[in-house]
Design a protein around this motif. Structure first.
Motif, PDB file in Angstrom:
ATOM      1  N   LEU A 324     -33.595 -27.822  76.953  1.00 33.49           N
ATOM      2  CA  LEU A 324     -33.482 -27.278  75.597  1.00 33.49           C
ATOM      3  C   LEU A 324     -34.821 -27.046  74.890  1.00 33.49           C
ATOM      4  CD1 LEU A 324     -30.451 -29.310  74.186  1.00 33.49           C
ATOM      5  CD2 LEU A 324     -30.472 -26.912  74.902  1.00 33.49           C
ATOM      6  N   ILE A 379     -27.590 -23.791  66.917  1.00 39.55           N
ATOM      7  CA  ILE A 379     -28.063 -24.423  68.146  1.00 39.55           C
ATOM      8  C   ILE A 379     -27.546 -25.861  68.255  1.00 39.55           C
ATOM      9  CG2 ILE A 379     -30.289 -25.296  67.271  1.00 39.55           C
ATOM     10  CD1 ILE A 379     -29.623 -23.742  70.739  1.00 39.55           C
ATOM     11  N   ILE A 382     -24.124 -25.510  69.707  1.00 43.96           N
ATOM     12  CA  ILE A 382     -24.211 -25.099  71.111  1.00 43.96           C
ATOM     13  C   ILE A 382     -24.647 -26.273  71.991  1.00 43.96           C
ATOM     14  CG2 ILE A 382     -25.499 -23.655  72.766  1.00 43.96           C
ATOM     15  CD1 ILE A 382     -25.532 -21.460  70.616  1.00 43.96           C
ATOM     16  N   TRP A 386     -22.635 -27.997  75.007  1.00 41.16           N
ATOM     17  CA  TRP A 386     -23.264 -27.831  76.321  1.00 41.16           C
ATOM     18  C   TRP A 386     -23.398 -29.181  77.019  1.00 41.16           C
ATOM     19  CZ3 TRP A 386     -28.215 -24.299  76.901  1.00 41.16           C
ATOM     20  CH2 TRP A 386     -28.503 -24.108  78.266  1.00 41.16           C
TER      21      TRP A 386
ATOM     22  N   LEU B 298     -32.609 -16.033  70.011  1.00 37.03           N
ATOM     23  CA  LEU B 298     -31.926 -17.273  70.382  1.00 37.03           C
ATOM     24  C   LEU B 298     -31.122 -17.073  71.666  1.00 37.03           C
ATOM     25  CD1 LEU B 298     -31.250 -20.203  69.673  1.00 37.03           C
ATOM     26  CD2 LEU B 298     -29.304 -19.372  68.372  1.00 37.03           C
ATOM     27  N   SER B 305     -33.011 -21.164  79.039  1.00 38.01           N
ATOM     28  CA  SER B 305     -32.615 -22.569  79.207  1.00 38.01           C
ATOM     29  C   SER B 305     -31.589 -22.734  80.320  1.00 38.01           C
ATOM     30  CB  SER B 305     -32.047 -23.114  77.903  1.00 38.01           C
ATOM     31  OG  SER B 305     -33.087 -23.277  76.976  1.00 38.01           O
TER      32      SER B 305
END
Lengths: 454, 454
Positions: A324, A379, A382, A386, B298, B305
């Motif tokens: 990340l 983010i 996400i 994730w 992003l 990533s």
């Protein structure tokens, strides 16, 4: 005009142009001829040299000043110094001095030799023009202009203009410049005003409000000149020396070139490219200059890596952090570049000044803070879905806010500080900024992870 | 002029200007007055409104056209539609149509109302000018120009010019435009030629070689116009309709603004910023537009990533990889940005075209390959001494070469392909490029590490 792509066709075409010129029939603009000649040079060097040798000096003078630096530089290897001197003598003084300057950059001696073949007056003017620094107004002026004495008869002055135009000494005339007996500048009268007066009248009969008094000192910064043209919609501007004597003028077409050059320099500087090096034909010189900025970037990238290295144990225990972490740095770099670019540009356009600095920084901080919260939320969610670690979402969200905030702040502050110290804010500011956003990005993300997750 | 920073001082100063104007004594350029008025608006809105209301229409017409879009937009909230109509009628047609357009962007109805108060002729011209698309030459022209009939007497035409100048209908005149009885464009004669003729002569006595025939169709792309001005050093250019009737002209000062606007747009686009949004006063609108590009970024950062995530086991077994991997991506991003910026700029300046594409790509690949080897060596040695793993040095060196090579290749190819499909190569190309350099950088480095080190 359709494009000619075959060397033989271009050669024939240019021979026709030369022929037409001798019969005074040429109607093609010198710029268009220069493009054909340049194309021929790429396709067939021998034919190119042949045409250069055949080209009459008068026509070559008009064409050569349209051609790029590297072609001007190599001209002495193709035609004789005497012919170059002849060509130079037929150019406007600004074009002539540029040609001599370009040649001198390759071979000082050849330039001196050409210069010595010119008449004394031309020599003196070219040497004077080339004595100015790059950024000084004087280095952009031409000495050819239409000056008149205040007690002169308009008709008489116009007869002189007619003669000088026929002799190709003067062209692109926008004003009659009024001077006194000591050549001191008194003002300029535009042709659109002058044409309304009778030839029998004298210049001192012209109404005061028809005379403009704009002028610029020869040592003044050229960016000042560009601003005057932009603000006051000038066609030409008188250049005076320290005693206010009229020594030249700068015309609007020079300003176009200067604006484009300045903008190219700004754009290139922000991207870590040197505008002058990119004009060269040699890949070695271009590559060397780019390598310089890549080298600086390597140092800052290593700096960022050292920051990451501080947290190797943290990464070892949670590899998701390595996955990340580039996101935070990348978003910071992008947001910072947005701010930096807008700030640099608006400073260059005179839209923000040092006195507005606080307002600009405030604006950028607000924008980046709001966007920081927005993308922190996105983010964070996400990252949570994730890796299924709620606190990881929190960590990346927090560091996103911190990094976008610092991106906005430093994106505005860096160019403002550079400008304050009279350093071009476009040069080097990108590297400083990305160092900040990388270091802050990695440090805040991995630091917060160490504190919160472990 | 010294800067006035106190609201009361500026207000008094502007009142003095208004007074001087009434006595026909004003000598300050409208641009300078507009700057003071803008400063007052920031400091004291009430005084600003007071001055706007007091300003005579004739003077306001000159000042308002110098002011930024957002100030023109809000003008109907300060002064009456009737006064705005009066101001509009005193502007040049290009400035008038811009003002009406800006007002219509906020309130269509108000703009209609103002327009309806103008005389029929002005209405028609403004509507016509505003019917052009942004990129069309017609949207930049003004309809005020000095046209003459080929069989007219020069002295008679100049008398008309004098009258129209006194009535403030015409100014900034560079040419007399020759037309036939059907208003078809025949050519332009520069004032510097015309002034040399006797007033008793007729236009058809003027030598053919003194008449220039440059003109542009009203629907032509404005970038074509900019090129003509740059190549042929024009002062003004005739605009004709599809039947070759003279309908307007574009002057060199418009071209300055267009060049700067185009350059700003290019610079901003490369940085992921929308040039029009940045002109707004509302932080919300500016921030929203920047968020759009940050959002795109992003997505690409997440893509990178995901690539890293493919190798989480590799990173787990050697954390040094996480420390070093941003270096490869960063160097690729930088080298690619150098290439991309130079390619986009040189395409915009007409220095490279689609036919040169191969040469440009070849040049960029060579440069990036050489720099790739150079920095591969440097980082290889650094990585070796840092982590004492010889093969790690080899891995990062190889991936540096791969990533810089792809940076050079894609940095040149992306804008060329976009241009080929008639997409502005400055918009979005940076994001595409950094996606490539991030993905290739992380994939090559971590992929090679998996193959060689584990």
């Amino acid at each position: 005009m359709e494009e000619l792509r075959n060397a033989q066709e271009i050669k024939d075409f240019l021979l026709q142009i030369i022929n037409d010129h001798k019969n005074k029939e040429s109607i093609l603009h010198p710029f268009d001829i220069s493009k054909e000649l340049e194309a021929l040079r790429k396709l067939d060097e021998e034919s190119y040299k042949f045409i250069c040798k055949k080209m009459p000096s008068e026509l070559f003078a008009e064409i050569l000043c349209e051609m790029p630096t590297y072609i001007q530089e190599e001209i002495p290897s193709i035609i004789s110094d005497t012919k170059i001197a002849n060509i130079t003598s037929k150019m406007d003084s600004d074009d002539a001095s540029t040609l001599i300057y370009n040649i001198s950059q390759i071979d000082e001696e050849v330039a001196e030799n050409i210069l010595s073949k010119l008449d004394k007056e031309d020599q003196k003017i070219i040497e004077q023009l080339n004595s100015y620094e790059d950024y000084e107004a004087g280095s952009y002026m031409q000495s050819e202009l239409f000056y008149v004495s205040i007690d002169e008869n308009i008709g008489k002055a116009l007869k002189r203009l007619k003669k000088q135009k026929e002799e190709n000494i003067l062209d692109n005339i926008f004003h009659a410049y009024l001077i006194d007996n000591n050549r001191k500048f008194l003002g300029a009268i535009g042709l659109e005003e002058l044409i309304l007066y009778e030839h029998s009248q004298k210049f001192d009969e012209i109404a005061k409000d028809k005379i403009t008094e704009y002028s610029i000192n020869h040592k003044e910064d050229i960016s000042e000149v560009v601003e005057m043209f932009a603000h006051y919609n000038l066609s030409a501007l008188a250049v005076v020396d320290d005693e206010n004597r009229l020594i030249g003028r700068i015309t609007h077409d020079d300003i176009h070139d200067i604006i484009q050059q300045q903008d190219t320099k700004q754009l290139y500087s922000l991207a870590g490219v040197n505008d002058e090096a990119e004009q060269e034909e040699s890949l070695y010189l271009i590559g060397k200059n780019r390598a310089f900025w890549l080298g600086i970037n390597l140092i800052t990238a290593i700096l960022a890596s050292i920051v990451i290295g501080l947290f190797d144990a943290t990464i070892q225990s949670l590899v998701a952090l390595a996955v990340l972490m580039p996101i935070v740095a990348s978003m910071g770099g992008n947001a910072g570049t947005q701010t930096l670019t807008v700030t640099v540009r608006q400073m260059a356009l005179g839209e923000i000044s040092y006195t507005d600095a606080k307002k600009t920084i405030y604006k950028e901080v607000i924008i980046s803070l709001v966007n920081g919260f927005l993308f922190a939320l996105v983010i964070g969610i996400i990252a949570y879905f994730w890796f299924k670690i709620p606190l990881l979402g929190l960590v990346i969200a927090m560091s996103m806010i911190i990094n976008l905030l610092s991106a906005g702040f430093f994106g505005a502050v860096i160019p403002i500080i550079l400008e304050k110290f009279e350093i071009d804010p476009a040069i080097g500011s990108t590297v400083i900024l990305t160092t900040v956003t990388d270091v802050v990005g990695f440090f805040s993300f991995l630091g917060l992870a160490t504190l919160i997750l472990l």
